[in-house]
Design a protein around this motif. Structure first.
Motif: not given
Length: 395
Positions: A83-92, A294-300
């Protein structure tokens, strides 16, 4: 000439006035327009909110100028990386903070989903490594700098059983296999990729069985994989998570499962599993410790990062750490030094006193402790288990 001189003087005065206004504006503007509070979206794939949600809410209450709202969501660990990989690929950037065990932590590191916090952002976490007690400090290294450890559990593996049905609990893997064959469909455990007890059992077996390299699931676990394939013959199926296992154990359709300290104490405290159920450790067990991060996804975005850093530091303060004793779910819970059961809420103290195991203290002192597999090895172990064990009977 006189008119021209007077006009020049007036213009000079006007310019001076405008300069003074500009100077005042430059000085006062930043303090007059503070950053708006941000909304934070937290996703939990480890059951960690049971331990920490009240502390996150305490941060929002203490800093309303920083946080306008916190949304809490639970999700299965195996589904989150995709889910996160798809989100990041969409720039969200829909998820700001993830609470994870070693499972999604490892998957996210492998897929480069998480922001590198240490040492890259070390200035935002002053002295963080010195805050941890010795066991948790080793678990912090498991994060490889991509997460900040928030809770800790010296996990297992342990065997939990119904003493009315199991009069001679197994003390070795060989005895466990013999019992399982004699009582088909009465032993069950969950898919390791989404179960703390499942993965602790998986990672603990190489130590108990004497495999040549317990840290190498592909080339060093010959005895473990052979054992699991034999055990597979008498296990009915593998649930997708630990909650389903405890439900079946508590209802009496199963008589035995694998567990860890927290999953032993908490379901009995909640009444999901009878209080009188017992645990048994293997004779030569090695504790495979566990932690939540606690981890932070890239792109925040940057305006949220500053708030998240402050929040993460807040979660390591003794008052918030004391809350993590909870109802024994991730026993003991605290990761930082000096936070004892005496500092926990009264309810937590009562639960541990009633449902804790006196034998745990001795086992924790007597048996060796190790950290789990590193990210790449853990992902490989999960994939091999899914392919060669779970695929046969998944449901």
């Amino acid at each position: 000439m006189i008119l021209s001189g007077r006009l020049s003087a007036k213009l000079a005065v006007l310019c001076m006035a405008l300069s003074a206004v500009a100077a005042v504006t430059v000085v006062t503007a930043p303090s007059a327009h503070a950053a708006d509070p941000v909304a934070i979206n937290i996703v939990d794939v480890a059951g960690n909110l049971q331990l920490t949600q009240k502390a996150f809410e305490a941060f929002k209450a203490k800093y309303p100028q920083l946080v306008s709202n916190i949304t809490f969501t639970n999700a299965p660990a195996p589904q989150l990386p995709g889910k996160i990989k798809a989100m990041q690929a969409a720039g969200r950037s829909d998820i700001d903070l993830v609470l994870t065990g070693t499972d999604a932590l490892a998957a996210g590191i492998e897929q480069k989903l998480w922001m590198k916090l240490l040492p890259d952002q070390a200035a935002a976490f002053p002295g963080v490594l010195d805050k941890y007690a010795p066991g948790p400090r080793k678990m912090q290294d498991v994060a490889q700098g991509y997460g900040i450890e928030v809770t800790y559990m010296p996990a297992g593996p342990l065997i939990e059983y119904n003493p009315a049905k199991v009069t001679d609990p197994p003390k070795t893997p060989e005895q466990l296999l013999a019992w399982c064959k004699a009582h088909p469909d009465k032993l069950i455990y969950a898919r390791p990729a989404n179960s703390g007890p499942g993965r602790t059992f998986l990672m603990g077996l190489p130590y108990v069985l004497g495999d040549k390299n317990p840290q190498d699931p592909i080339n060093g676990w010959d005895k473990t994989w052979a054992f699991l394939k034999q055990l597979n013959d008498c296990i009915p199926y593998y649930p997708g998570g630990t909650s389903a296992v405890m439900k079946e154990l508590g209802e009496g359709s199963r008589d035995m499962t694998v567990t860890v300290t927290g999953w032993d104490i908490n379901p009995r405290a909640l009444g999901l599993v009878p209080a009188e159920y017992k645990v048994q450790a293997f004779d030569n067990m090695t504790w495979v410790n566990d932690a939540h991060y606690m981890v932070i996804p890239n792109g925040v975005p940057k305006e949220k990062l500053d708030v998240l850093y402050k929040m993460m530091n807040f979660m390591l303060e003794p008052a918030q750490q004391a809350m993590t004793f909870d109802d024994g779910y991730f026993y003991p819970g605290p990761a930082v030094k000096g936070v004892t059961i005496e500092s926990a809420p009264t309810k937590s103290q009562d639960v541990i006193k009633k449902y804790g195991r006196p034998e745990y203290a001795q086992l924790l002192a007597d048996r060796p402790h190790v950290v789990p597999l590193n990210a790449a090895a853990m992902v490989a172990a999960f994939q091999k288990w899914d392919r060669e064990i779970g695929a046969q009977k998944s449901k």
